[in-house]
Design an enzyme around this catalytic site. Structure first.
Site, mmCIF file in Angstrom:
data_model
loop_
_atom_site.group_PDB
_atom_site.id
_atom_site.type_symbol
_atom_site.label_atom_id
_atom_site.label_comp_id
_atom_site.label_asym_id
_atom_site.label_seq_id
_atom_site.Cartn_x
_atom_site.Cartn_y
_atom_site.Cartn_z
ATOM 1 N N HIS A 45 0.815 -1.231 0.000
ATOM 2 C CA HIS A 45 0.000 0.000 0.000
ATOM 3 C C HIS A 45 0.843 1.273 0.000
ATOM 4 O O HIS A 45 0.308 2.365 -0.142
ATOM 5 C CB HIS A 45 -0.932 -0.007 1.214
ATOM 6 C CG HIS A 45 -2.025 -1.030 1.092
ATOM 7 N ND1 HIS A 45 -3.298 -0.712 0.688
ATOM 8 C CD2 HIS A 45 -2.021 -2.365 1.268
ATOM 9 C CE1 HIS A 45 -4.028 -1.810 0.643
ATOM 10 N NE2 HIS A 45 -3.276 -2.829 0.988
ATOM 11 N N ASP A 100 3.522 9.640 -1.058
ATOM 12 C CA ASP A 100 2.322 8.929 -0.616
ATOM 13 C C ASP A 100 2.026 7.800 -1.607
ATOM 14 O O ASP A 100 2.018 8.038 -2.819
ATOM 15 C CB ASP A 100 1.127 9.908 -0.609
ATOM 16 C CG ASP A 100 0.099 9.573 0.455
ATOM 17 O OD1 ASP A 100 0.053 8.417 0.893
ATOM 18 O OD2 ASP A 100 -0.675 10.480 0.841
#
Ligand code: GDG
Length: 483
Positions: A166, A382
């Site tokens: 992730h 991110d």
């Protein structure tokens, strides 16, 4: 009959113990929501940590907690406080998290934490192996469990294993500094399919496998230990309908049904009919670029003084990992910056930044998403960033502007956002001005294209596509076995 096993560090449940009373509720995060459809679809088991250390449980509470977990088709991995300290706060969050987000100066390499990481990944493997049978499909999630695919594959070669990361996978030049780089790559390569949010992360992984393990790669396939492993990108989506419908219902709320936060937001709008609001929401994490955002907002107010008293930055920072020193420093820096800027610009009737350091219930999140004219999502690094997608999904009138960092995985799919480099304050300030002045028809044109994409590629679709790709690797396993 074969089944599906999902494994993540935390279970999709929030379990609270209050004076021997147990309170269980579903988790609200993106991963839990995304996998819900898979998990509820018949034969599947979710394995993870309950959030309660073994020391928190006693003879009375432990069986009750286990029964609740079982009732939800889950199984737990027992972790001690020492495991949580060294495996979770230590190796996962002081080594892997900063390293994979390019914060080398924050990365600590401690052998004791690495030993704990291996031990805890083995504990997860033990629970998986107790439950897995040949033919099962196993999906392992995220950076806390990089060694798990290998631990499972060694003992159960006839299971089909998928792994999804992730967070970003860093470039070779960064990854090569990692003392346990070969072990971690080999751990991941226990999987039959390895998924990332973007093509760049996929490319970095392939390059590391080639250069550090000297493996042969053929496009996105790696030959390793007589197996073919597929590497691919699967950008994670959101539950579009949940956000869109919540926002539509929200717009029908009467004055008495409005939350206190909503009333405050409305007050700001009524104070001046030109008033505009800018939103940011993130965990208080150094990867999210919070200090840079505040400083660029300060620069914006100085460069364009006509905006003073006209705009307000609403900043929700959700407490996170607050016993890791870097997070405590960031909290102090953020408090000081907000204080300094509010002190510098505030008037009797206006404060430039409203800062909330807490998490808010879902309904308040919708209040914020729907009330703000601009979302300013400016991480320095991110993996994806779901907040950017959620903001767009809640714009039921197709107005609003998303200012988004190029460094977020989400930028790869959201070209209609205004993309910025978060380290370039000049660029951020100019773009913010452009966002605040964007004509409504242009807002609509940009938001509607992004909404169409989000509607099509939901989190449910993401999970389905990953499973379809994983199932197709089974054919490869079968061919190799029959040779
Ligand atoms: C990691 C990666 C990747 C936030 N505040 C509240 C709240 N939230 C919800 C948001 C959103 C989620 O939390 C945050 O997701 P992000 O993707 O923005 O960020 P991370 O937590 O860092 O997640 C990231 C993600 O994994 C998925 O793969 O995108 O790159 O770092 O859903 O809505 N929810 C509620 N109250 C809050 O105060 N209820």
């Amino acid at each position: 009959m074969s089944k599906t096993i999902i494994i993540s560090n935390r279970l999709p449940l929030q379990i609270k113990l209050e004076e021997n009373e147990i309170n269980v509720s579903p988790s609200v995060g993106g991963l839990a929501t995304g996998m819900k459809s898979v998990h509820e679809e018949g034969e599947s088991l979710w394995i993870g940590w309950s959030g309660l250390a073994e020391e928190d449980l006693n003879e009375e509470t432990k069986p009750k907690v286990l029964a609740e977990i079982q009732k939800n088709h889950c199984a737990t991995v027992p972790l001690t406080e020492n495991d949580v300290d060294h495996f979770y706060y230590g190796f996962s969050n002081k080594t892997l998290w900063p390293l994979f987000h390019y914060f080398l100066e924050y990365t600590s390499f401690e052998n004791e934490n690495w030993e704990s990481y291996k031990r805890v990944n083995q504990k997860f493997a033990d629970v998986v192996l107790e439950n897995a049978e040949d033919g099962d499909t196993i999906w392992v999630h995220d950076y806390q469990l990089l060694l798990l695919p290998q631990y499972i594959k060694q003992k159960k070669p006839d299971t089909s294993i998928g792994f999804f990361l992730h967070i970003p996978f860093p470039s070779y030049e960064v990854f090569r500094t990692f003392p346990w780089r070969e072990e971690v790559l080999e751990g991941m390569l226990g999987a039959d399919l390895i998924g990332f949010h973007t093509y760049d992360y996929e490319r970095h992984f392939l390059s590391c496998a080639r250069r550090l393990l000297h493996l042969d790669t053929n496009f996105n396939e790696i030959s390793y230990n007589d197996r073919i492993i597929k590497i691919d990108s699967f950008p994670m989506g959101i539950d579009f309908d949940k956000f869109y419908n919540a926002a539509r219902e929200h717009s029908k709320n009467s004055e008495t049904e409005k939350s206190d936060i909503q009333k405050k937001l409305d007050d700001h709008l009524y104070a001046s009919n030109e008033a505009q609001m800018i939103l940011s929401i993130d965990r208080l994490d150094y990867t999210k670029g919070i200090p840079n955002r505040i400083k660029s907002f300060e620069y914006f107010l100085e460069k364009y003084p006509e905006y003073q008293q006209k705009v307000r930055l609403i900043m929700l920072a959700v407490p996170s990992r607050s016993n890791v020193p870097q997070y405590q420093l960031l909290k102090r820096e953020t408090d000081e910056l907000v204080g300094r800027i509010n002190g510098k610009f505030s008037t009797v009737s206006w404060t430039p930044i409203w800062y909330f350091y807490r998490s808010l219930p879902f309904d308040n999140l919708i209040d914020l998403y729907t009330s703000c004219d601009v979302a300013m999502i400016t991480p320095v690094r991110d993996g994806m960033n779901l907040v950017a997608k959620e903001y767009v999904a809640t714009r039921v009138n197709q107005d609003g502007v998303l200012v988004l960092s190029e460094m977020a995985g989400a930028a790869k799919e959201m070209n209609e956002a205004l993309l910025i480099n978060p380290n370039n304050f000049e660029d951020v300030a100019k773009t913010l001005k452009m966002a605040l002045e964007m004509p409504k028809d242009e807002q609509k044109a940009r938001i509607s294209v992004m909404q169409e994409r989000l509607k099509r590629y939901t989190v449910e679709k993401w999970a389905q596509e990953f499973f379809t790709a994983l199932n197709s690797t089974k054919d490869v396993i079968n061919t190799l076995v029959s040779k």
